[in-house]
Write a protein that holds these residues in place. Sequence first.
Motif, PDB file in Angstrom:
ATOM      1  N   MET A 194      36.198 -41.716  36.334  1.00 15.01           N
ATOM      2  CA  MET A 194      36.378 -42.675  37.427  1.00 15.01           C
ATOM      3  C   MET A 194      37.059 -43.959  36.951  1.00 15.01           C
ATOM      4  O   MET A 194      36.527 -45.060  37.084  1.00 15.01           O
ATOM      5  CB  MET A 194      35.039 -42.971  38.098  1.00 15.01           C
ATOM      6  CG  MET A 194      34.350 -41.726  38.625  1.00 15.01           C
ATOM      7  SD  MET A 194      32.635 -41.962  39.197  1.00 15.01           S
ATOM      8  CE  MET A 194      32.914 -42.961  40.653  1.00 15.01           C
ATOM      9  N   PRO A 195      38.256 -43.856  36.390  1.00 18.17           N
ATOM     10  CA  PRO A 195      38.934 -45.058  35.880  1.00 18.17           C
ATOM     11  C   PRO A 195      39.177 -46.107  36.954  1.00 18.17           C
ATOM     12  O   PRO A 195      39.281 -47.301  36.644  1.00 18.17           O
ATOM     13  CB  PRO A 195      40.249 -44.505  35.318  1.00 18.17           C
ATOM     14  CG  PRO A 195      40.436 -43.172  35.965  1.00 18.17           C
ATOM     15  CD  PRO A 195      39.057 -42.634  36.181  1.00 18.17           C
ATOM     16  N   ASP A 196      39.250 -45.675  38.212  1.00 19.44           N
ATOM     17  CA  ASP A 196      39.457 -46.632  39.297  1.00 19.44           C
ATOM     18  C   ASP A 196      38.318 -47.647  39.393  1.00 19.44           C
ATOM     19  O   ASP A 196      38.536 -48.806  39.766  1.00 19.44           O
ATOM     20  CB  ASP A 196      39.630 -45.904  40.631  1.00 19.44           C
ATOM     21  CG  ASP A 196      38.439 -45.023  40.983  1.00 19.44           C
ATOM     22  OD1 ASP A 196      37.920 -44.325  40.092  1.00 19.44           O
ATOM     23  OD2 ASP A 196      38.030 -45.018  42.157  1.00 19.44           O
ATOM     24  N   VAL A 197      37.105 -47.228  39.059  1.00 16.40           N
ATOM     25  CA  VAL A 197      35.956 -48.140  39.119  1.00 16.40           C
ATOM     26  C   VAL A 197      36.100 -49.252  38.075  1.00 16.40           C
ATOM     27  O   VAL A 197      35.840 -50.431  38.350  1.00 16.40           O
ATOM     28  CB  VAL A 197      34.643 -47.371  38.931  1.00 16.40           C
ATOM     29  CG1 VAL A 197      33.456 -48.338  38.798  1.00 16.40           C
ATOM     30  CG2 VAL A 197      34.413 -46.411  40.097  1.00 16.40           C
ATOM     31  N   PHE A 198      36.533 -48.886  36.876  1.00 19.15           N
ATOM     32  CA  PHE A 198      36.715 -49.882  35.825  1.00 19.15           C
ATOM     33  C   PHE A 198      37.855 -50.836  36.187  1.00 19.15           C
ATOM     34  O   PHE A 198      37.764 -52.047  35.952  1.00 19.15           O
ATOM     35  CB  PHE A 198      36.988 -49.188  34.494  1.00 19.15           C
ATOM     36  CG  PHE A 198      35.844 -48.355  33.994  1.00 19.15           C
ATOM     37  CD1 PHE A 198      34.890 -48.895  33.150  1.00 19.15           C
ATOM     38  CD2 PHE A 198      35.706 -47.022  34.384  1.00 19.15           C
ATOM     39  CE1 PHE A 198      33.828 -48.135  32.685  1.00 19.15           C
ATOM     40  CE2 PHE A 198      34.651 -46.253  33.929  1.00 19.15           C
ATOM     41  CZ  PHE A 198      33.706 -46.804  33.089  1.00 19.15           C
ATOM     42  N   GLU A 199      38.934 -50.283  36.755  1.00 17.70           N
ATOM     43  CA  GLU A 199      40.054 -51.134  37.166  1.00 17.70           C
ATOM     44  C   GLU A 199      39.607 -52.115  38.251  1.00 17.70           C
ATOM     45  O   GLU A 199      39.986 -53.298  38.230  1.00 17.70           O
ATOM     46  CB  GLU A 199      41.201 -50.250  37.672  1.00 17.70           C
ATOM     47  CG  GLU A 199      41.858 -49.435  36.566  1.00 17.70           C
ATOM     48  CD  GLU A 199      42.722 -48.315  37.099  1.00 17.70           C
ATOM     49  OE1 GLU A 199      42.896 -48.227  38.342  1.00 17.70           O
ATOM     50  OE2 GLU A 199      43.233 -47.514  36.280  1.00 17.70           O
ATOM     51  N   ARG A 200      38.805 -51.638  39.175  1.00 18.91           N
ATOM     52  CA  ARG A 200      38.333 -52.511  40.260  1.00 18.91           C
ATOM     53  C   ARG A 200      37.382 -53.574  39.726  1.00 18.91           C
ATOM     54  O   ARG A 200      37.432 -54.737  40.154  1.00 18.91           O
ATOM     55  CB  ARG A 200      37.656 -51.661  41.329  1.00 18.91           C
ATOM     56  CG  ARG A 200      37.248 -52.401  42.591  1.00 18.91           C
ATOM     57  CD  ARG A 200      37.022 -51.406  43.691  1.00 18.91           C
ATOM     58  NE  ARG A 200      36.473 -52.017  44.901  1.00 18.91           N
ATOM     59  CZ  ARG A 200      36.451 -51.409  46.088  1.00 18.91           C
ATOM     60  NH1 ARG A 200      36.963 -50.207  46.229  1.00 18.91           N
ATOM     61  NH2 ARG A 200      35.927 -52.015  47.137  1.00 18.91           N
ATOM     62  N   PHE A 201      36.534 -53.189  38.792  1.00 24.37           N
ATOM     63  CA  PHE A 201      35.604 -54.163  38.201  1.00 24.37           C
ATOM     64  C   PHE A 201      36.375 -55.275  37.507  1.00 24.37           C
ATOM     65  O   PHE A 201      36.183 -56.470  37.800  1.00 24.37           O
ATOM     66  CB  PHE A 201      34.660 -53.464  37.218  1.00 24.37           C
ATOM     67  CG  PHE A 201      33.831 -54.411  36.398  1.00 24.37           C
ATOM     68  CD1 PHE A 201      32.734 -55.054  36.950  1.00 24.37           C
ATOM     69  CD2 PHE A 201      34.168 -54.680  35.075  1.00 24.37           C
ATOM     70  CE1 PHE A 201      31.983 -55.954  36.208  1.00 24.37           C
ATOM     71  CE2 PHE A 201      33.417 -55.568  34.325  1.00 24.37           C
ATOM     72  CZ  PHE A 201      32.328 -56.206  34.886  1.00 24.37           C
ATOM     73  N   PHE A 202      37.253 -54.930  36.571  1.00 18.96           N
ATOM     74  CA  PHE A 202      37.993 -55.962  35.856  1.00 18.96           C
ATOM     75  C   PHE A 202      38.918 -56.723  36.798  1.00 18.96           C
ATOM     76  O   PHE A 202      39.145 -57.927  36.629  1.00 18.96           O
ATOM     77  CB  PHE A 202      38.795 -55.341  34.711  1.00 18.96           C
ATOM     78  CG  PHE A 202      37.975 -55.042  33.489  1.00 18.96           C
ATOM     79  CD1 PHE A 202      37.665 -56.039  32.576  1.00 18.96           C
ATOM     80  CD2 PHE A 202      37.505 -53.756  33.241  1.00 18.96           C
ATOM     81  CE1 PHE A 202      36.909 -55.769  31.442  1.00 18.96           C
ATOM     82  CE2 PHE A 202      36.758 -53.473  32.115  1.00 18.96           C
ATOM     83  CZ  PHE A 202      36.445 -54.480  31.218  1.00 18.96           C
TER      84      PHE A 202
END
Length: 499
Positions: A70-78
């Motif tokens: 779920m790389p999108d979650v990390f991108e959204r967090f940062f």
Amino acid sequence: MDAAPDIDAVADESVVVIGGGFGGLSTACYLADAGADVTLLEKNEQLGGRASRLEAEGFRFDMGPSWYLMPDVFERFFGHFDRSPEEYYTLTHLDPHYRVFWKDGDRVDVLPDMEHNRELFEAYEPGAGDALDAYLEEAERTYEIGMEHFVYEDRPRLRDYVDRDVLRYSWGLSLLGKMQGHVEGYFDHPKLQQLMQYTLVFLGGSPTNTPALYNLMSHVDFNMGVYYPDGGLGAVVDGIVELAEELGVEFVVDAEVTGIEGRYGAFAVDTAGGDRYLADIVVSNADYAHTERELLPERKRQYTEEYWESRTYAPSAFLLYLGVEGDVPELAHHTLVLPTRWEEHFAQIFDDPAWPDDPAYYLCVPSKTDETVAPDGHSNLFALVPIAPGLEDTPELRAEYRDLVLDDVAENTGTELRDRIVFEETFCVADFADRYNSYDGSALGLAHTLRQTSLFRPPHRSTALDGLYFTGATTTPGIGVPMCLISGGLTAERIADTI
């Protein structure tokens, strides 16, 4: 939770966060960014919670999570903090995503190449290639709707679900069925069913107790890809800690919390070292049951002992960390070893708890991708066998099971390890309980059964003590590193909504 949750109401509040897992780190970042004065207390010597690292004799192991999904979650967090993950760590897209050995001698690789995967499925069952496309199309729709309207939005009350928008978004989603029945609607071959269900281990469930809604994990797996953060999951921890420090979070390690006293505006948090931290608000990322049962007086608890005893817990694990001379060419970075029928293993976790006789297990060899995690000429390898929480855990049982696992690896993957082991460590039920205060030594917390999903999980805000909040895997949205990151944002929003 939208891309920029409005949590400015926490400005100038003092906050103590208990526990430095991903949920605690995330919550600390959101609150500090909004202007709160945040101190995070971590029981152990390093941050990351279950994403701890073991370093010895030139080897570096991720002790817990090892899949970057779920790389999108990390991108959204940062992205919330006007940063990107690339500023803190780099990713390698794994190829193959993972390898599977079945114990009848069969072996397959799942690749980033979807045409290969369609042909793989078709080879087992005529029409399964098209069925895979249809399954993943539904999984993608479930993921997109589920994430935006049920994961990033906290709905802690039943009435939050009884409105027109929720009914519109959820129309056609598999909300009530179980994963086993859902997968059987697409694939007859048991091996194909297993390929669509193995991710349930990451949710702490089985095909017969996990809601069909979690078919979305196949979209994560096949469509979004499997990555490795260079340096391991510990590099992600380091990145978020660096971000938190930039935002002003103060960290204190080796600070085991022993008690929480007071209420909103007048909390005192005591540690085993004799230090006392004063705060307006307390957020616990420690094990939820431990916080209630051990850190609070009985009158300030939301749940009885009977409540915690009646819950269904995710598996614990037998972990074997190995430093090995030479290569292990038969194994991929991620390898699964599965019985052709795995029902008995799940039964020995959830129905009749026992050490599995014929285990399904996972092997991780990060040195395949990252030469920094092992000395030259060596491989870094760990084995993870899901087992029931609460099992008897003694040195004798560990030694016996270690031999069983090494024999099984040799027999079913062709990888003989015994004579090449230069470093060895185990981690099991008692360690999860001791290091992480985990209830019954569960590796993950509450399983994602239908009765323990969404609003049926414990809430972010204590109903018994004003000013106490919770974050992490036991509350919503649930288990897994990405979910814990999201949980931090939901907790911060809940604080801002209620102070």
